[in-house]
Design an enzyme around this catalytic site. Sequence first.
Site, PDB file in Angstrom:
ATOM      1  CD  GLU A 163     -43.025  43.103  75.805  1.00 19.55           C
ATOM      2  OE1 GLU A 163     -42.580  42.706  74.671  1.00 19.55           O
ATOM      3  OE2 GLU A 163     -42.784  42.323  77.189  1.00 19.55           O
ATOM      4  CD  GLU A 184     -42.623  38.261  74.191  1.00 19.79           C
ATOM      5  OE1 GLU A 184     -41.654  37.957  73.758  1.00 19.79           O
ATOM      6  OE2 GLU A 184     -43.493  39.420  73.592  1.00 19.79           O
TER       7      GLU A 184
END
Length: 462
Positions: free
Chosen positions: A367, A168
């Site tokens: 995720e 991220e």
Amino acid sequence: MSNKYIFPEGFWWGSATSATQIEGAAHEGGKGENIWDHWYQQEPDRFFENIGPEATSDFYHRYKEDIQLMKEIGHNTFRMSISWSRLIPGGRGEVNQQAVDFYNHVIDELIANDIEPFINLFHFDMPLELQNEGGWESREVVDAYQYYAKIAFELFGDRVKKWFTFNEPIVPVEGGYLYDFHYPNVVDGKRAAQVAYNTMVAHAKAVAAFRECNMKDGKIGIILNLTPSYPRSQHPADLKASRIADLFFNRSFLDPAVLGEYPEELIQILQEYDQLPITENGDKELLKAGKVDILGVNYYQPRRVKAKDHLPNTEGPFMPEWFFDLYEMPGRKMNPYRGWEIYEKGIYDIMINLKKNYGNIESFISENGMGVQNEERFAENGEIQDDYRIDFIREHLKWLHKAIEEGCNAKGYHLWTFMDNWSWMNAYKNRYGFISVDLHTQKRTLKKSAYWIKEVSENNGF
């Protein structure tokens, strides 16, 4: 959709976490300080219930027991990260042998239990000394990261075949340089753009180092939180708002990572508002050569947007929100604890987009998960009955299965997270794990979802 969802052979069942969020031992084993250790000392009040990163879930001391539990609940893969400040305290120079031993033990223990380690190099945890030099604003720090990556490949690449440069990468940009929820708490659009750009240069340099190592059957990728931007309506102004939100929050990393170049429209917007980062000669070729082999996709919630109701305040700092407003769709399904919408079809939409526009790159859900506060409310006979988590995972898996049936190149599903872990400023407010952790005793207890995922993994479906 059929009742039985069987996944392709060799599907990756597992979970994901990061060093700072589970290791603990923040001041042990020769580890240097990272920005989280420092910020917690400076402003403990900004962390939920004043819980900092020193102990977290104590994986550093309990990894053997934890890996046994991973095996027990059917994991065949597990994604973790290396702490840069543990491996190379201060970010440059001498490698810390205690850290090498620790990561070797973890990797070997995973492999001995038939769990393939996926290793990510950077998960929000800049060494403090390098942040003091400017962090990702500095090209010297970019070079230090390339050196760190090369060391990691050399130390562990004989056994680790799945590598990721960043998790991220947009979050340190948003948190640290736009919206004030990560250290160094800067609010400055132009510096944010520089950090985002230099992060991708760092990524490309790590990819170059990886390819030089010539790791046969090794793959290198990146993990991006892709959040589809859905327009309120089909009105051209709403469509434009969603397109620009997508440029800022998805394509700013997805395009350079997978296609090797930035979207022209994003460059134009930044140019028009004088927010373009400084680039160097040779960067274009570097980014082109830095395309990933594999893409991790983090998905939690959709982004719903509409055309702006009011003109932006041009006296204020430049923000992506100058181009759209967030839209609260009536009747949306919510996770009330996190304030996040639950929209399972988003996972399918992401995969179809990757298939249509990104060469159907090999990918996996790296995720997905559901955080719930005060989960002990749902305990019966000492076991947390997290049916809400089981439902959440099952419904997302159905849409992932549909995408795979339609030819999407998705290879696995990792839950965030294996056991309750420390979530940055939120600390332990919301729990995400298959396994609950008692912060006072560090005792691990399987939740109902852990038994459920074990069965799913064993049957390769449900």
